[in-house]
Design a protein around this motif. Structure first.
Motif, PDB file in Angstrom:
ATOM      1  N   VAL A 253       0.822  -1.210   0.000  1.00  0.00           N
ATOM      2  CA  VAL A 253       0.000   0.000   0.000  1.00  0.00           C
ATOM      3  C   VAL A 253       0.858   1.262   0.000  1.00  0.00           C
ATOM      4  CG1 VAL A 253      -1.766   1.280   1.246  1.00  0.00           C
ATOM      5  CG2 VAL A 253      -1.910  -1.219   1.109  1.00  0.00           C
ATOM      6  N   ILE A 254       1.803   1.367   0.920  1.00  0.00           N
ATOM      7  CA  ILE A 254       2.624   2.580   1.019  1.00  0.00           C
ATOM      8  C   ILE A 254       3.453   2.809  -0.248  1.00  0.00           C
ATOM      9  CG2 ILE A 254       4.497   3.685   2.294  1.00  0.00           C
ATOM     10  CD1 ILE A 254       3.386   2.428   4.832  1.00  0.00           C
TER      11      ILE A 254
ATOM     12  N   LEU B  65       1.120   4.092  -2.987  1.00  0.00           N
ATOM     13  CA  LEU B  65       0.736   5.488  -2.773  1.00  0.00           C
ATOM     14  C   LEU B  65       1.852   6.440  -3.212  1.00  0.00           C
ATOM     15  CD1 LEU B  65      -1.066   5.397   0.705  1.00  0.00           C
ATOM     16  CD2 LEU B  65      -2.091   5.766  -1.544  1.00  0.00           C
ATOM     17  N   GLY B  66       3.088   6.105  -2.866  1.00  0.00           N
ATOM     18  CA  GLY B  66       4.201   6.939  -3.311  1.00  0.00           C
ATOM     19  C   GLY B  66       4.345   6.953  -4.817  1.00  0.00           C
TER      20      GLY B  66
ATOM     21  N   VAL C 274       1.903   6.421  -7.050  1.00  0.00           N
ATOM     22  CA  VAL C 274       0.789   7.169  -7.631  1.00  0.00           C
ATOM     23  C   VAL C 274       1.013   8.667  -7.501  1.00  0.00           C
ATOM     24  CG1 VAL C 274      -1.663   7.704  -7.345  1.00  0.00           C
ATOM     25  CG2 VAL C 274      -0.898   5.323  -7.328  1.00  0.00           C
ATOM     26  N   THR C 275       1.510   9.108  -6.349  1.00  0.00           N
ATOM     27  CA  THR C 275       1.787  10.529  -6.158  1.00  0.00           C
ATOM     28  C   THR C 275       2.835  11.032  -7.152  1.00  0.00           C
ATOM     29  OG1 THR C 275       1.278  10.295  -3.807  1.00  0.00           O
ATOM     30  CG2 THR C 275       2.490  12.259  -4.479  1.00  0.00           C
TER      31      THR C 275
ATOM     32  N   THR D 257      -9.535  13.973  -3.049  1.00  0.00           N
ATOM     33  CA  THR D 257      -8.643  13.356  -2.075  1.00  0.00           C
ATOM     34  C   THR D 257      -9.428  12.645  -0.981  1.00  0.00           C
ATOM     35  OG1 THR D 257      -6.999  15.071  -2.504  1.00  0.00           O
ATOM     36  CG2 THR D 257      -6.742  13.783  -0.484  1.00  0.00           C
TER      37      THR D 257
ATOM     38  N   PHE E  76     -10.802   9.394  -2.289  1.00  0.00           N
ATOM     39  CA  PHE E  76      -9.739   8.412  -2.470  1.00  0.00           C
ATOM     40  C   PHE E  76      -9.356   7.773  -1.141  1.00  0.00           C
ATOM     41  CE2 PHE E  76      -5.169   7.495  -2.337  1.00  0.00           C
ATOM     42  CZ  PHE E  76      -5.067   6.544  -3.340  1.00  0.00           C
ATOM     43  N   PHE E  77      -9.123   8.595  -0.132  1.00  0.00           N
ATOM     44  CA  PHE E  77      -8.706   8.056   1.155  1.00  0.00           C
ATOM     45  C   PHE E  77      -9.858   7.341   1.868  1.00  0.00           C
ATOM     46  CE2 PHE E  77      -5.199  11.062   0.585  1.00  0.00           C
ATOM     47  CZ  PHE E  77      -4.137  10.262   0.960  1.00  0.00           C
TER      48      PHE E  77
ATOM     49  N   LEU F  11      -9.663   3.977   0.347  1.00  0.00           N
ATOM     50  CA  LEU F  11      -8.498   3.288   0.899  1.00  0.00           C
ATOM     51  C   LEU F  11      -8.772   2.791   2.317  1.00  0.00           C
ATOM     52  CD1 LEU F  11      -5.502   2.510   0.581  1.00  0.00           C
ATOM     53  CD2 LEU F  11      -4.919   4.773   1.492  1.00  0.00           C
TER      54      LEU F  11
END
Length: 371
Positions: free
Chosen positions: A73-74, A77-78, A80-81, A155, A158-159, A162
């Motif tokens: 996951v982490i 996320l990095g 995608v950013t 945002t 999205f979260f 998640l």
């Protein structure tokens, strides 16, 4: 008669309520799907922790979920950013005129005029093809920019998705076996057949999600790495694009690195072009053939044309999740029909064999003796 009416009414209401519940869950289809995928993929990790820690379901599920967060996951996320930032920067450079896709194509044609002759053999106007490629490139960058702006504006949504995914994954990791047993008792398909279908579903899901995505990540990382080494701008962006198109068989990552190699050769950077071509053919090209049987397995591997069609159809139907869900639906379709043919086909053939088979001498003597 009255009992049959009660049963039919109850079954009709059961179907109606089930359909209403499915429609109710439709907005959360993505988080639910990925929660199920996480629970299936990390089930071996959960079982390993269960053997080590004993009967502590909450602790085991939480530790498994933390491992998933760190490993999957982490980093996603990095990535995608970074992808959003790269896409927005690319679109801005095109709008400001710093990046002109048409000029790159014209430079390649000037160095390799045989390409235009090749298109002419098929009756294609290269100028029209060039305009379509440019418009497609600009449209793709505009799409990335819209996704970047949409990501910033949505945002919270999205979260929220998640958080729902992580929340559901925790309970599926903790109570997944109980839920499967409950479904086996509820579905009127026969317990053995239901267990076989659930096992096949888990196998296909692991193979599709873990295998195909892992191979895509490896090919994207290899392609982005060689782009970065050769000094090609936007290496991260092109690496992600190669990871996405690598899900398509036959062409895959070559859709990205082949034009890049042609451009390098057209601009006189022959060493870089040769290095990129050799790396693309030997390393990136063979990665799929070598790794797919290992990660996906020969039993669940789909034909390339089925993967291509199901992936494209999945994108149309499910959006970005279709890269996984399309091949998954196709694999389940083939698995269900395989089970149907194996079970019902054999069951229909068995009586015909017994009826046509003549009685043996011992059977005839037994019949005469019993008579």
């Amino acid at each position: 008669m009255y009992g049959k009416l009660e049963t039919r009414t109850f079954l009709a209401m059961l179907v109606g309520v089930s359909l209403a519940f499915i429609l109710l869950m439709k907005p959360f289809f993505g988080p639910i799907f990925w929660a199920v995928a996480i629970a299936l993929i990390f089930h071996p990790v959960r079982e390993y922790l269960a053997r080590r820690l004993g009967d502590r379901p909450n602790t085991i599920a939480l530790l498994t979920l933390l491992i998933c967060m760190v490993i999957v996951v982490i980093p996603v996320l990095g990535l995608v950013t970074s992808l959003v930032a790269e896409g927005l920067s690319l679109y801005q450079r095109i709008q400001e005129g710093q990046l002109r896709p048409g000029d790159y194509i014209d430079r390649v044609i000037q160095s390799f005029p045989a390409i235009e002759s090749f298109f002419a053999q098929f009756g294609l106007d290269f100028a029209e093809v060039r305009d379509r490629v440019v418009s497609g490139f600009v449209g793709g960058s505009q799409f990335l920019a819209k996704q970047a702006l949409g990501f910033g504006q949505n945002t919270f949504q999205f979260f929220l998705g998640l958080a729902l995914m992580i929340y559901l994954a925790f309970f599926l990791l903790r109570d997944g076996s109980k839920l499967v047993d409950l479904l086996i008792r509820a579905l009127p398909l026969g317990d053995e057949r239901e267990r076989l279908l659930f096992a096949k579903f888990a196998e296909v899901t692991r193979a599709t999600v873990k295998g195909n995505l892992l191979i895509a990540v490896i090919q994207g990382a290899l392609g982005g790495g060689i782009f970065w080494i050769l000094g090609i701008q936007g290496a991260l962006l092109w690496g992600v694009v190669m990871a996405i198109v690598s899900l398509l068989p036959a062409v895959g990552a070559a859709l990205v690195w082949v034009p890049a190699a042609l451009y390098l050769a057209a601009t006189g950077e022959m060493v870089s072009a040769i290095v990129l071509t050799a790396f693309g053919v030997i390393v990136i090209g063979l990665a799929d053939n070598l790794l797919r049987p290992v990660f996906v397995g020969r039993d669940t591997k789909l034909p390339d044309y089925i993967v291509l069609l199901s992936t494209l159809g999945g994108i149309v139907m499910f959006g970005i999740n279709g890269f996984v869900m399309g091949p998954l639906v196709a694999a389940l379709f083939m698995a269900f029909w395989g089970i149907f043919i194996r079970e019902f086909g054999e069951s229909e053939q068995a009586p015909s064999v017994n009826v046509s088979a003549p009685a043996t001498e011992s059977q005839q003597s037994d019949r005469s003796g019993s008579a």
